[in-house]
Design an enzyme around this catalytic site. Structure first.
Site, short mmCIF file in Angstrom:
data_model
loop_
_atom_site.label_atom_id
_atom_site.label_comp_id
_atom_site.label_asym_id
_atom_site.label_seq_id
_atom_site.Cartn_x
_atom_site.Cartn_y
_atom_site.Cartn_z
N LYS A 77 -110.07 -66.48 -80.10
CA LYS A 77 -109.81 -66.06 -78.71
C LYS A 77 -108.69 -65.03 -78.71
O LYS A 77 -107.69 -65.19 -79.43
CB LYS A 77 -109.42 -67.30 -77.89
CG LYS A 77 -109.26 -67.06 -76.40
CD LYS A 77 -109.00 -68.40 -75.69
CE LYS A 77 -108.88 -68.24 -74.19
NZ LYS A 77 -108.68 -69.54 -73.50
N SER A 152 -111.88 -70.45 -69.76
CA SER A 152 -111.63 -69.06 -70.08
C SER A 152 -112.04 -68.67 -71.50
O SER A 152 -112.18 -67.48 -71.78
CB SER A 152 -110.15 -68.74 -69.87
OG SER A 152 -109.35 -69.46 -70.80
N SER A 176 -110.26 -74.90 -70.56
CA SER A 176 -110.80 -73.63 -71.05
C SER A 176 -111.52 -73.68 -72.39
O SER A 176 -112.22 -72.73 -72.74
CB SER A 176 -109.69 -72.59 -71.14
OG SER A 176 -109.56 -71.98 -69.88
N1 GLN Z 1 -109.63 -72.69 -64.94
C1 GLN Z 1 -108.31 -73.09 -65.31
C2 GLN Z 1 -107.31 -72.04 -64.90
O1 GLN Z 1 -107.72 -70.98 -64.50
C3 GLN Z 1 -108.24 -73.40 -66.78
C4 GLN Z 1 -107.85 -72.27 -67.64
C5 GLN Z 1 -107.51 -72.66 -69.04
O2 GLN Z 1 -107.72 -73.80 -69.46
N2 GLN Z 1 -106.90 -71.73 -69.74
O3 GLN Z 1 -106.14 -72.25 -64.96
#
Ligand code: GLN
Length: 481
Positions: A77, A152, A176
């Site tokens: 990532k 994400s 994410s």
């Molecule tokens: N959807 C969540 C956020 O936007 C999770 C994101 C993540 O785990 N990095 O914060």
């Protein structure tokens, strides 16, 4: 040659000389060429991957000592630093940022002869759950390219699911890793807080986030965890797992284990197909000798609000460094006073990150902190107490990873609150520091459904054993790419 093999199969085959690391890498790069135009998992590729694979084969031929990855293609990532490699966080702000050092997970994987095939897409600074907030365009779900792959860590899940690598590393602040794993039908793991070093992971909300693997099988996740977990002097929040071997006894099964079904995660708003998959998973677990019982974590109803309050606050502080003085891009200070300069510098941040920064400035501010930030911390504490109590009675908890099926690209992008609510089943593990896994469980209307298991802190091994047992009961169709 089959590029659809698991990480463990790959290492066995290369080790025994049945498979050449170079040939496998060549096939993987061919696959990337073939599918990337449709899927857009990658933000950048490693030009030396083939050469590095060739070196592995050479070492094997010469009988030299070789690491446990045997040249396995892994995607990373793009918020995890690889030295001398562009690390953009899918933001225009870091468009030209080249990491000056390796994250600890990268150092560990390099020592084991992994090959980083490329950096993969994410929502900008890991804020989002669809990958649509990437400044470089969305990734697409390999099961149906009109649909989001989740996020994400969307690029991670897409690259594993579409055979563009054997395994990937993502980060999980509120789901994410598990959310895209669920949407793309891969395994996704969020370890106990502190089990994997965050050194070199670009922070979003550091008090709750963890790096985690996305793989094709639960065994592969255990394999990756063996390589990247453990204490790190560069991250004081890491915990000592005493060199635990997560693969050992992974076949132990779950006979006699008590599993709590989290009532609040299968209630209003759940898609009927997701509910029926969850019921099916519960009956399979019972078939394996576990005892499942419905239970309640009533603070879950406040978890999303608390999560976004806490993460925005931490993001507000963590992202303050993107002010063009410490990190950013270049433009002349000529004609600006301080505030207008910073304001202009921050214009490079996308809409979602900007929203979080504004929220993160407001909720902990004097006069408002008591109503928002401190209240959110109370919810976090109470939820943690509730889940700790639950683990006095249950060995594991179960819920669907995401209450709904993957949705179409563009469908929810203009409704941030609707998007936030999709996180309802994943944020609890982050707020409480517990390990959680999503495993591929069903396909409905051609779209994947993942099932989530959660364990008590440091019960990662038990969690993997249970997930492995459940995974063996599932047979899914192949991804149609
Ligand atoms: N959807 C969540 C956020 O936007 C999770 C994101 C993540 O785990 N990095 O914060």
């Amino acid at each position: 040659m089959d590029i659809k093999i698991s990480a463990l199969q790959f290492t066995r085959e290369v080790k025994s000389g049945n498979l050449s690391a170079e040939e496998f890498m060549a096939k993987t790069l061919e696959q990337i060429q073939k599918v990337e135009e449709k899927l857009h998992a990658f933000l950048s590729l490693n030009d030396n991957a083939l050469k590095q694979a060739k070196e592995i084969d050479k070492k094997i031929k010469l009988g030299q000592k070789i690491g446990k990855c045997f040249g396995m293609p892994i995607s990373i990532k793009d918020n995890i630093c690889i030295k001398d490699t562009k690390t953009t966080c899918a933001s225009k702000m870091l468009e030209n940022f080249v990491a000056p050092y390796d994250a600890t997970v990268i150092t560990k994987l390099k020592q084991q002869d992994a090959i980083f095939v490329g950096k993969v897409n994410l929502d900008e600074f890991a804020m989002g759950l669809t990958t649509e907030f990437s400044a470089y365009g969305p990734s697409r779900n390999p099961w149906n390219t009109d649909y989001v792959p989740g996020g994400s860590s969307g690029g991670s899940a897409v690259s594993v699911s579409a055979f563009e690598c054997v395994a990937s590393l993502g980060s999980d602040t509120g789901g994410s890793v598990r959310n895209p794993a669920s949407f793309c039908s891969t395994v996704g793991y969020k370890p106990t807080y502190g089990l994997i070093s965050r050194y070199g992971l670009i922070s979003y909300a550091n008090s709750i986030e963890q790096i985690g693997p996305l793989t094709r099988t639960v065994e592969d996740t255990a394999f990756m965890l063996n390589l990247i977990s453990g204490i790190d002097s560069n991250d004081d929040t890491t915990v000592d797992n005493h060199g635990e071997d997560y693969l050992k006894n992974i076949d132990s099964g779950i006979e006699g284990k008590k599993i709590g079904i989290i009532k609040e995660m299968i209630g209003d708003g759940i898609d009927p197909a997701v509910l029926s998959a969850t019921k099916d998973a519960i009956s399979k677990l019972e078939g394996l000798g576990a005892k499942c019982e419905e239970m309640s974590l009533d603070m879950v109803k406040y978890s999303v609000a608390a999560y976004y309050t806490i993460t925005a606050t931490e993001a507000g502080s963590n992202l303050a460094r993107y002010d063009n003085l410490r990190y950013g891009y270049d433009f002349s200070v000529e004609g600006y006073e301080f505030n207008s300069y910073i304001e202009k510098a921050r214009k490079k941040l996308g809409p979602e990150v900007t929203r979080r920064m504004i929220l993160g400035g407001f909720v902990p501010s004097a006069g408002h902190a008591g109503k928002y930030f401190l209240k959110a911390l109370k919810v976090k504490n109470k939820l943690t107490r509730q889940i700790n109590d639950a683990f006095k009675k249950f060995d594991l908890l179960i819920a669907p990873t995401v209450p709904i099926l993957p949705f179409k690209i563009g469908e929810k992008i203009d409704d941030p609150v609707a998007l936030f609510l999709v996180d309802i089943n994943t944020v609890t593990a982050n707020l409480t520091g517990k390990p959680a896994i999503s495993i591929p469980f069903a396909i409905s209307h051609g779209l994947p459904i993942g099932i989530q298991l959660i364990a008590n802190s440091m019960d990662d091994k038990l969690l993997l054993q249970a997930a492995h047992a459940l995974e063996k009961t599932v047979k899914l169709p192949e991804v149609p790419i």
